[in-house]
Enzyme design. Structure first.
Site, PDB file in Angstrom:
ATOM      1  CD  GLU A  50      -1.802  -2.283   1.631  1.00 11.64           C
ATOM      2  OE1 GLU A  50      -0.561  -2.541   1.875  1.00 11.64           O
ATOM      3  OE2 GLU A  50      -2.815  -3.181   1.661  1.00 11.64           O
ATOM      4  CG  PHE A 112     -10.233  -9.237  11.578  1.00 11.15           C
ATOM      5  CD1 PHE A 112      -9.093  -9.563  11.730  1.00 11.15           C
ATOM      6  CD2 PHE A 112     -10.491  -9.041  10.001  1.00 11.15           C
ATOM      7  CE1 PHE A 112      -8.107 -10.162  11.020  1.00 11.15           C
ATOM      8  CE2 PHE A 112      -9.657  -9.564   9.191  1.00 11.15           C
ATOM      9  CZ  PHE A 112      -8.461 -10.176   9.514  1.00 11.15           C
ATOM     10  CD  GLN A 113      -7.532  -7.215   8.138  1.00  9.72           C
ATOM     11  OE1 GLN A 113      -8.322  -6.725   7.308  1.00  9.72           O
ATOM     12  NE2 GLN A 113      -6.516  -7.530   7.630  1.00  9.72           N
ATOM     13  CE  LYS A 162     -17.377  -6.452   3.639  1.00 12.29           C
ATOM     14  NZ  LYS A 162     -16.989  -7.675   3.888  1.00 12.29           N
ATOM     15  CG  MET A 479      22.617  11.703   2.802  1.00 11.51           C
ATOM     16  SD  MET A 479      23.767  12.765   2.349  1.00 11.51           S
ATOM     17  CE  MET A 479      22.868  13.324   0.859  1.00 11.51           C
TER      18      MET A 479
HETATM   19  C1  LIG Z   1      18.833  14.331   1.721  1.00  8.12           C
HETATM   20  C2  LIG Z   1      18.015  15.468   1.444  1.00  8.12           C
HETATM   21  C3  LIG Z   1      18.584  16.844   1.140  1.00  8.12           C
HETATM   22  C4  LIG Z   1      17.945  17.976   1.095  1.00  8.12           C
HETATM   23  N1  LIG Z   1      18.855  18.986   0.658  1.00  8.12           N
HETATM   24  C5  LIG Z   1      18.353  20.256   0.348  1.00  8.12           C
HETATM   25  C6  LIG Z   1      18.993  21.235  -0.385  1.00  8.12           C
HETATM   26  O1  LIG Z   1      20.143  21.263  -0.280  1.00  8.12           O
HETATM   27  N2  LIG Z   1      18.463  22.386  -0.816  1.00  8.12           N
HETATM   28  C7  LIG Z   1      16.904  22.444  -0.867  1.00  8.12           C
HETATM   29  O2  LIG Z   1      16.347  23.371  -1.221  1.00  8.12           O
HETATM   30  N3  LIG Z   1      16.293  21.450  -0.277  1.00  8.12           N
HETATM   31  C8  LIG Z   1      16.840  20.206   0.085  1.00  8.12           C
HETATM   32  N4  LIG Z   1      16.093  19.187   0.570  1.00  8.12           N
HETATM   33  C9  LIG Z   1      14.575  19.467   0.594  1.00  8.12           C
HETATM   34  C10 LIG Z   1      14.164  19.912   2.086  1.00  8.12           C
HETATM   35  O3  LIG Z   1      13.883  19.239   2.764  1.00  8.12           O
HETATM   36  C11 LIG Z   1      12.710  20.627   1.610  1.00  8.12           C
HETATM   37  O4  LIG Z   1      11.773  19.841   1.004  1.00  8.12           O
HETATM   38  C12 LIG Z   1      12.668  21.752   0.583  1.00  8.12           C
HETATM   39  O5  LIG Z   1      13.839  22.589   0.725  1.00  8.12           O
HETATM   40  C13 LIG Z   1      11.309  22.622   0.475  1.00  8.12           C
HETATM   41  O6  LIG Z   1      11.233  23.196  -0.765  1.00  8.12           O
HETATM   42  P1  LIG Z   1      10.315  24.375  -0.682  1.00  8.12           P
HETATM   43  O7  LIG Z   1      10.757  25.563  -0.002  1.00  8.12           O
HETATM   44  O8  LIG Z   1      10.226  24.809  -2.201  1.00  8.12           O
HETATM   45  O9  LIG Z   1       8.862  24.180  -0.336  1.00  8.12           O
HETATM   46  P2  LIG Z   1       7.560  22.868  -0.627  1.00  8.12           P
HETATM   47  O10 LIG Z   1       7.751  22.005   0.311  1.00  8.12           O
HETATM   48  O11 LIG Z   1       7.911  22.567  -1.958  1.00  8.12           O
HETATM   49  O12 LIG Z   1       6.482  24.175  -0.097  1.00  8.12           O
HETATM   50  C14 LIG Z   1       5.846  24.889  -1.174  1.00  8.12           C
HETATM   51  C15 LIG Z   1       5.372  26.131  -0.590  1.00  8.12           C
HETATM   52  O13 LIG Z   1       4.861  26.975  -1.719  1.00  8.12           O
HETATM   53  C16 LIG Z   1       3.462  27.077  -1.160  1.00  8.12           C
HETATM   54  N5  LIG Z   1       2.622  26.991  -2.281  1.00  8.12           N
HETATM   55  C17 LIG Z   1       1.956  25.972  -2.700  1.00  8.12           C
HETATM   56  N6  LIG Z   1       1.177  26.152  -3.817  1.00  8.12           N
HETATM   57  C18 LIG Z   1       1.131  27.405  -3.847  1.00  8.12           C
HETATM   58  C19 LIG Z   1       0.554  28.447  -4.621  1.00  8.12           C
HETATM   59  N7  LIG Z   1      -0.261  27.884  -5.808  1.00  8.12           N
HETATM   60  N8  LIG Z   1       0.738  29.579  -4.798  1.00  8.12           N
HETATM   61  C20 LIG Z   1       1.695  30.274  -3.778  1.00  8.12           C
HETATM   62  N9  LIG Z   1       2.364  29.148  -2.927  1.00  8.12           N
HETATM   63  C21 LIG Z   1       2.178  28.110  -3.133  1.00  8.12           C
HETATM   64  C22 LIG Z   1       3.218  26.282  -0.023  1.00  8.12           C
HETATM   65  O14 LIG Z   1       2.138  26.754   0.832  1.00  8.12           O
HETATM   66  C23 LIG Z   1       4.691  26.071   0.453  1.00  8.12           C
HETATM   67  O15 LIG Z   1       4.692  27.145   1.448  1.00  8.12           O
HETATM   68  C24 LIG Z   1      16.678  17.936   0.850  1.00  8.12           C
HETATM   69  C25 LIG Z   1      15.952  16.855   1.196  1.00  8.12           C
HETATM   70  C26 LIG Z   1      16.701  15.746   1.540  1.00  8.12           C
HETATM   71  C27 LIG Z   1      15.721  14.393   1.573  1.00  8.12           C
HETATM   72  C1  LIG Z   2      12.691   5.171   5.095  1.00  6.61           C
HETATM   73  C2  LIG Z   2      13.855   5.970   5.546  1.00  6.61           C
HETATM   74  N1  LIG Z   2      14.551   5.483   6.266  1.00  6.61           N
HETATM   75  C3  LIG Z   2      15.763   5.949   6.869  1.00  6.61           C
HETATM   76  C4  LIG Z   2      16.227   6.991   6.012  1.00  6.61           C
HETATM   77  C5  LIG Z   2      17.606   7.769   6.535  1.00  6.61           C
HETATM   78  N2  LIG Z   2      18.335   7.830   5.144  1.00  6.61           N
HETATM   79  C6  LIG Z   2      18.641   9.035   4.582  1.00  6.61           C
HETATM   80  S1  LIG Z   2      19.427   8.769   3.222  1.00  6.61           S
HETATM   81  C7  LIG Z   2      19.730   7.002   3.586  1.00  6.61           C
HETATM   82  C8  LIG Z   2      20.825   6.361   2.731  1.00  6.61           C
HETATM   83  C9  LIG Z   2      20.144   5.893   1.503  1.00  6.61           C
HETATM   84  O1  LIG Z   2      21.128   4.926   0.955  1.00  6.61           O
HETATM   85  P1  LIG Z   2      21.088   4.605  -0.786  1.00  6.61           P
HETATM   86  O2  LIG Z   2      19.551   4.276  -0.848  1.00  6.61           O
HETATM   87  O3  LIG Z   2      21.938   3.512  -0.926  1.00  6.61           O
HETATM   88  O4  LIG Z   2      21.488   5.928  -1.413  1.00  6.61           O
HETATM   89  P2  LIG Z   2      22.951   6.700  -1.259  1.00  6.61           P
HETATM   90  O5  LIG Z   2      22.882   7.588  -0.158  1.00  6.61           O
HETATM   91  O6  LIG Z   2      24.094   5.831  -1.266  1.00  6.61           O
HETATM   92  O7  LIG Z   2      22.882   7.108  -2.707  1.00  6.61           O
HETATM   93  C10 LIG Z   2      19.210   6.806   4.757  1.00  6.61           C
HETATM   94  C11 LIG Z   2      19.058   5.455   5.447  1.00  6.61           C
HETATM   95  C12 LIG Z   2      15.514   7.626   5.128  1.00  6.61           C
HETATM   96  N3  LIG Z   2      15.738   8.938   4.510  1.00  6.61           N
HETATM   97  N4  LIG Z   2      14.096   6.994   4.826  1.00  6.61           N
END
Ligand SMILES: Cc1cc2nc3c(=O)[nH]c(=O)nc-3n(C[C@H](O)[C@H](O)[C@H](O)COP(=O)(O)OP(=O)(O)OC[C@H]3O[C@@H](n4cnc5c(N)ncnc54)[C@H](O)[C@@H]3O)c2cc1C
Ligand SMILES: Cc1ncc(C[n+]2csc(CCOP(=O)(O)OP(=O)(O)O)c2C)c(N)n1
Ligand SMILES: [Mg+2]
Lengths: 569, 163
Positions: A50, A112-113, A162, A479
């Site tokens: 799911e 159940f469930q 249901k 990472m």
């Molecule tokens: C491993 C990892 C590393 C990351 N590193 C980075 C990084 O280096 N740099 C980075 O930028 N992010 C990074 N992120 C992502 C970060 O966590 C956030 O998800 C991201 O920065 C949010 O983007 P955003 O501010 O554009 O907001 P979003 O989450 O895209 O939110 C959208 C915003 O726009 C508004 N909005 C929506 N619709 C409308 C509309 N029609 N009109 C006006 N406003 C609207 C919403 O209210 C909200 O405030 C990383 C994520 C991961 C998993």
């Molecule tokens: C469901 C979930 N569990 C744990 C994490 C923490 N986490 C972030 S990046 C990462 C490693 C991912 O490994 P891989 O898919 O091999 O990618 P790589 O960083 O090696 O490119 C982990 C465990 C997560 N983001 N999501």
């Protein structure tokens, strides 16, 4: 004529022009599945878990402008869906999730469930409903779709017991919907917009910071016009990539933790900042005090007032839909005679270009011995003409894809940013491929992440989805290993991926094509061969450098200018 | 700073937990919360007493407004308003202390609504501070039981919260 609740539900989905429902059956949704069986307008995609149903609905919605729909049974069906729902919530994806519930008479008896679906999902949905009367199904579904896609989009859950799905009543789909307690913002305040125009024109070191809101609002044309009209530097968040074509000369790359040096420095040192549909996330502004040390005026356009002034102080808030606000702002700027000061702009661009030279944009040291992950992404970009739909999982591979696949268009880049959900990439790609048949769809993943929803290879086979899986196999939860290297004394606690399966054989076992690529020289030919197989899913296992790190990096909690560049280590 | 926020929301199952859940999930303070249906049975009126910096209060208001079930909201502390809370307090009232307790209730304009030969139950309506002050006067030694409703608030004059 009276219809059952299940029939009514399906009729509602037809009225909403729903083409695909991603789901998994079970006891509480038997009547609903029975009605799905009896018609062929709404097609059902049977996933293998799911969580994948919800991610698929998510990819479907993000790569189109439609509402994604998922259908799950009660109890474990619903709890499995929760990660997907939270993922969609964090990234504001329009989605309707329908869950079965135990019969009304059994609710509260630990049946159940039985789980309290509305309670469990409450903190990660835009809104949710438990439908207790068959007469309310049609109006609730109407509201659910309206809530999901209007204002700041998000997932809406509708929980249907249901017995309610088997009770009968007359069916009429409401023509319109009015929720008296819900008034999403539309146009922005004209006075504020005129004020913003003036602030932008008077800026000496202006910067535009655009996020996912631009993509969600389909406003990249307006953003691009604005950036070109004013000639200001512009950065995108991870979620905003593609909102401004990466090839535009004003684009300074992504900002934040793994953003470019020039984007982060310009963000830190600008005097007027226009934030458009971006929420000052902690991965973007790691340290708000450090950010505040340089005084600057901030204009913030967002449809959700709670995104404004949440982490940083804002001088000029504009609550409204980016699309409409930018239209009006462009109108004001075009009708006036004033333009940004040429001398100031020249000096500012000189500074930005100097930063560009220091940071060198993005760079890595290529090798003829071992495959560098960045090289694979560069080649992927080249071979797909920069025009593919790209989904990712979470980790280093995700960041390299964000950095090196230069997105020219919105809705091509589908990644879990806010929740950072490993296991998102493959099921999301299924949804993308369903709504964009014939388009090139690739999922860039890691050997860790792909195993979180690998079972979906079976769904891909059943529905003949020719997704290209690009696994950057570094043998590590890369990472996390990178953080351990930088901040935990190289103690690689539980990040080595032991006992990996043979991905080629695994792909073959599911009836797909598998390829292993071990040498840099083979990267390009292998990619070409894979993408030439228009009708096959190809799983490409790239053995990449296990020691490679993602640069630049702003360590968590640090200021934007405290950025680590590749050569500093 | 202490703020008193009043809101109108759909009188539906689950609406209350959306508000309560928001406060716990986002780590906001909640001093008291009181809720009951209004003259329109489809609407409930809720009064929340909370505290926090200006920025936190601004977020609380925005986050509450964002809840789909919340129809209208006013931060009463931003203007003239009245605040009342109802308290029932049962005290040990024996011997010589009885007279003093009765006088104390009178000074606060409280009423004794139930009495036995060793207890009084005093009803008092007033601001939260007035209630606090009566409790302090009586002293913990004599108090057997305290029941408070939490504050209800309303704007002064033309400050009206209505749909
Ligand atoms: C491993 C990892 C590393 C990351 N590193 C980075 C990084 O280096 N740099 C980075 O930028 N992010 C990074 N992120 C992502 C970060 O966590 C956030 O998800 C991201 O920065 C949010 O983007 P955003 O501010 O554009 O907001 P979003 O989450 O895209 O939110 C959208 C915003 O726009 C508004 N909005 C929506 N619709 C409308 C509309 N029609 N009109 C006006 N406003 C609207 C919403 O209210 C909200 O405030 C990383 C994520 C991961 C998993
Ligand atoms: C469901 C979930 N569990 C744990 C994490 C923490 N986490 C972030 S990046 C990462 C490693 C991912 O490994 P891989 O898919 O091999 O990618 P790589 O960083 O090696 O490119 C982990 C465990 C997560 N983001 N999501
Ligand atoms: Mg890995």
């Amino acid at each position: 004529m009276e219809l059952t609740g299940a029939e009514i539900l399906i009729r509602c989905l037809q009225e909403e022009q729903v083409e695909y429902v991603f789901g998994y059956p079970g006891g509480a949704v038997l009547f609903i599945y029975d009605e799905l069986f009896k018609q062929d307008k709404v097609k059902h995609v049977l996933v293998r878990h799911e969580q994948a149903a919800v991610h698929a609905a998510d990819g479907y919605a993000r790569s189109s402008d439609k509402v994604g729909v998922a259908l799950v049974t009660s109890g474990p069906g619903l709890t499995n869906a929760v990660t997907g729902i939270a993922t969609a919530y964090m990234d504001s994806t329009p989605m309707v999730v329908i869950s079965g519930q135990v019969p009304t008479g059994a609710i509260g008896e630990d049946a159940f469930q039985e789980v309290d679906a509305v309670g469990i999902t409450r903190p990660c949905v835009k809104h949710n409903y438990l439908v207790k009367d068959v007469k309310d199904i049609a109006s609730t579904i109407k509201k659910a779709f309206y809530l999901a896609k209007s204002g700041r989009p998000g997932p809406v859950l509708v929980d249907i017991p249901k017995d309610v799905s088997n009770h009968r009543t007359a069916f009429e789909y409401p023509a319109s919907v009015n929720i008296r307690s819900y008034h999403p913002a539309g146009k922005g305040d004209s006075g504020q917009i005129r004020h913003a125009a003036q602030m932008l024109l008077e800026a000496k070191r202006p910067m535009i910071y655009a996020g996912g809101g631009v993509v969600l609002s389909d406003a990249s044309a307006q953003l691009t016009d604005l950036v070109r009209l004013l000639g200001f530097p512009c950065t995108n968040t991870l979620m905003g990539l593609g909102g401004l074509p990466a090839s535009d000369k004003h684009f300074v790359g992504m900002l934040g933790m793994h953003g470019t040096y020039e984007a982060n420095m310009a963000m830190q040192h600008c005097d007027v900042l226009l934030a458009v549909g971006a929420r000052f996330d902690d991965r973007v502004i790691g340290n708000v005090e450090h950010f505040a040390e340089v005084p600057r005026k901030i204009i913030h356009i967002d449809i959700d007032p709670s995104s404004i002034a949440k982490r940083v102080k804002v001088d000029l808030p504009i609550v409204g839909d980016v699309n409409l606000v930018l239209d009006e702002l462009l109108g004001v700027l075009r009708s006036g005679r004033q333009v940004p000061g040429a001398a100031d702009m020249a000096a500012w661009w000189k500074q930005v270009n100097e930063w560009r030279a220091v940071g060198g944009g993005l760079r890595y040291k290529n090798s003829s011995e071992i495959i560098k992950p960045q090289f694979v992404i560069e080649k992927l970009h080249e071979i797909t003409g920069g025009d593919a739909f790209i989904t990712t999982d979470v980790g280093q591979h995700q960041m390299w894809t964000a950095q090196y696949y230069k997105f020219e268009k919105p809705r091509r880049w589908i990644t879990s940013g806010g929740l950072g959900t490993m296991g998102f990439g493959l099921p999301a790609a299924m949804g993308v491929q369903m709504v964009n048949p014939g388009a090139t769809v690739a999922c860039v993943t890691g050997e860790g992440s792909i195993q979180m929803n690998i079972q979906e290879l079976s769904t891909c086979k059943q529905f003949r989805l020719p997704i290209k899986i690009i696994a950057l196999n570094n043998g590590y939860l890369g990472m996390v290993r990178q953080w351990q290297e930088f901040f935990h004394g190289n103690r690689y606690s539980e990040t080595y991926m032991n006992a990996l399966p043979d991905f080629v054989k695994l792909a073959e076992a599911y009836g797909h094509v598998g390829m292993r690529v071990e040498k840099p020289a083979d990267v390009e030919p292998a990619l070409k061969e894979a993408f030439a197989r228009k009708h096959d899913l190809v799983f490409m296992d790239f053995r990449t450098d296990p020691t490679e790190n993602v640069y630049p990096m702003v360590p968590g909690g640090r200021g934007l200018s405290e950025i680590i560049l590749a050569e500093e280590l | 700073m202490r703020h008193i926020i009043s809101l109108l929301m759909e009188n539906e199952a689950g609406a209350l937990s959306r508000v309560a859940g928001l406060f716990s999930a986002r780590g906001y303070n909640i001093e008291s919360l009181s809720v009951a249906p209004t003259e329109d049975p489809t609407l409930s009126r809720m009064t929340i007493v909370t505290s926090g910096s200006d920025a936190v209060i601004e977020q609380i208001n925005k986050q509450l407004n964002k809840l789909v079930d919340v129809a209208a909201l006013i931060d009463l502390s931003e203007g003239g308003h009245l605040e009342r809370e109802l308290m029932l307090v049962k005290v040990r009232a024996e011997g010589g202390a009885r007279e003093g307790l009765k006088r104390m209730a009178d000074t606060f304009r409280g009423r004794i609504i139930d009495e036995t030969d060793h207890t009084y139950t005093i009803e008092l309506t007033g601001s939260c501070a007035e209630l606090d002050s009566l409790l302090e006067k009586i002293g913990r030694d004599l108090i057997l039981e305290t029941v408070r409703t939490g504050a209800s608030g309303i704007g002064c004059g033309d400050r009206i919260l209505k749909l």
